[in-house]
Design a protein around this motif. Structure first.
Motif, PDB file in Angstrom:
ATOM      1  N   ASN A   9      -9.290  12.144  -5.209  1.00 29.25           N
ATOM      2  CA  ASN A   9     -10.664  11.753  -5.545  1.00 29.25           C
ATOM      3  C   ASN A   9     -10.759  11.054  -6.899  1.00 29.25           C
ATOM      4  O   ASN A   9     -11.853  10.881  -7.427  1.00 29.25           O
ATOM      5  N   ASP A  10      -9.622  10.664  -7.474  1.00 29.88           N
ATOM      6  CA  ASP A  10      -9.558   9.899  -8.721  1.00 29.88           C
ATOM      7  C   ASP A  10     -10.326  10.555  -9.870  1.00 29.88           C
ATOM      8  O   ASP A  10     -10.919   9.878 -10.699  1.00 29.88           O
ATOM      9  N   ASP A  11     -10.286  11.879  -9.944  1.00 29.99           N
ATOM     10  CA  ASP A  11     -10.961  12.573 -11.044  1.00 29.99           C
ATOM     11  C   ASP A  11     -10.007  12.944 -12.181  1.00 29.99           C
ATOM     12  O   ASP A  11     -10.399  13.601 -13.144  1.00 29.99           O
ATOM     13  N   GLY A  12      -8.739  12.543 -12.070  1.00 35.72           N
ATOM     14  CA  GLY A  12      -7.761  12.838 -13.108  1.00 35.72           C
ATOM     15  C   GLY A  12      -6.999  14.132 -12.900  1.00 35.72           C
ATOM     16  O   GLY A  12      -6.074  14.443 -13.635  1.00 35.72           O
ATOM     17  N   LEU A  19      -3.416   6.619   0.178  1.00 31.09           N
ATOM     18  CA  LEU A  19      -3.675   5.250   0.594  1.00 31.09           C
ATOM     19  C   LEU A  19      -4.824   4.659  -0.229  1.00 31.09           C
ATOM     20  O   LEU A  19      -5.607   5.401  -0.837  1.00 31.09           O
ATOM     21  N   ASP A  20      -4.940   3.343  -0.237  1.00 29.69           N
ATOM     22  CA  ASP A  20      -5.987   2.671  -1.015  1.00 29.69           C
ATOM     23  C   ASP A  20      -7.381   2.896  -0.442  1.00 29.69           C
ATOM     24  O   ASP A  20      -8.362   2.949  -1.176  1.00 29.69           O
ATOM     25  N   ASN A  21      -7.505   3.018   0.889  1.00 31.46           N
ATOM     26  CA  ASN A  21      -8.801   3.173   1.533  1.00 31.46           C
ATOM     27  C   ASN A  21      -9.473   4.481   1.096  1.00 31.46           C
ATOM     28  O   ASN A  21      -8.832   5.520   1.028  1.00 31.46           O
ATOM     29  N   LYS A  22     -10.792   4.397   0.798  1.00 31.91           N
ATOM     30  CA  LYS A  22     -11.559   5.569   0.370  1.00 31.91           C
ATOM     31  C   LYS A  22     -12.804   5.720   1.238  1.00 31.91           C
ATOM     32  O   LYS A  22     -13.369   4.751   1.715  1.00 31.91           O
ATOM     33  N   ASN A  23     -13.214   6.972   1.418  1.00 33.52           N
ATOM     34  CA  ASN A  23     -14.459   7.318   2.097  1.00 33.52           C
ATOM     35  C   ASN A  23     -15.187   8.320   1.218  1.00 33.52           C
ATOM     36  O   ASN A  23     -14.645   9.387   0.913  1.00 33.52           O
ATOM     37  N   GLN A  24     -16.405   7.971   0.805  1.00 36.80           N
ATOM     38  CA  GLN A  24     -17.231   8.838  -0.031  1.00 36.80           C
ATOM     39  C   GLN A  24     -16.462   9.380  -1.235  1.00 36.80           C
ATOM     40  O   GLN A  24     -16.583  10.544  -1.597  1.00 36.80           O
ATOM     41  N   GLY A  25     -15.643   8.517  -1.848  1.00 34.57           N
ATOM     42  CA  GLY A  25     -14.933   8.882  -3.067  1.00 34.57           C
ATOM     43  C   GLY A  25     -13.580   9.547  -2.870  1.00 34.57           C
ATOM     44  O   GLY A  25     -12.904   9.854  -3.842  1.00 34.57           O
TER      45      GLY A  25
END
Length: 162
Positions: A70-73, A119-125
């Motif tokens: 979720n790219d939150d670190g 993967l690069d594809n995201k859904n709702q973050g």
């Protein structure tokens, strides 16, 4: 006999997790996962981590994978819940308020030494991911998962040749 009891306990726990994941009892609506409720988790992260040493000692597959979905670190963690000849099944956890909370999936995440890839594809973050595992027929089984707003869904599973 003792080993068989441990395997039976692990399989029972894995079955409970799969049933719970299928029901979607834990909700996560955005990348900050504000609606995660720790009381809804089937597995306790710390208990599972400790049990791995005892219950999965005969398997050489990785017991954990880490990906920031979720790219939150903070990397989410895939913890092994069941071992077998080609790999392991994994449960997915995310950290919220200093606690690890199980993320629901509609199917166990199968992998082993071939790993899990964001993967690069995201859904709702939340990023999609693919788990790789030997197929047992000289190929690789690719399992693609995507976030639907409530749980990770196994979208496609296919075998590719080496």
């Amino acid at each position: 006999m003792k080993k068989n009891i441990h395997v039976l306990l692990l399989v029972t726990a894995a079955t409970m997790m799969i049933i719970s994941c299928s029901s979607g009892s834990v909700n996560i609506d955005d990348a900050k996962h504000d609606e995660i409720n720790a009381d809804d988790s089937v597995y306790d992260y710390n208990t599972l981590l400790k049990a791995q040493t005892r219950l999965l000692k005969d398997f050489s597959w990785p017991r954990m994978y880490e990906l920031d979905l979720n790219d939150d670190g903070t990397a989410e963690k895939f913890l092994a819940i069941e071992g077998y000849s080609r790999g392991m099944d994994y449960a997915l956890f995310s950290k919220k308020n200093k606690k690890w909370i199980m993320i629901p999936c509609n199917a166990p995440v199968p992998s082993g030494h071939l790993g899990i890839e964001k993967l690069d594809n995201k859904n709702q973050g939340w990023h999609d991911f693919v788990a790789y595992q030997p197929s047992g027929r000289e190929g690789i089984l690719e399992s693609y998962y995507s976030w639907n707003g409530k749980q990770y869904i196994l979208k496609e599973q296919k075998e590719v040749n080496n």
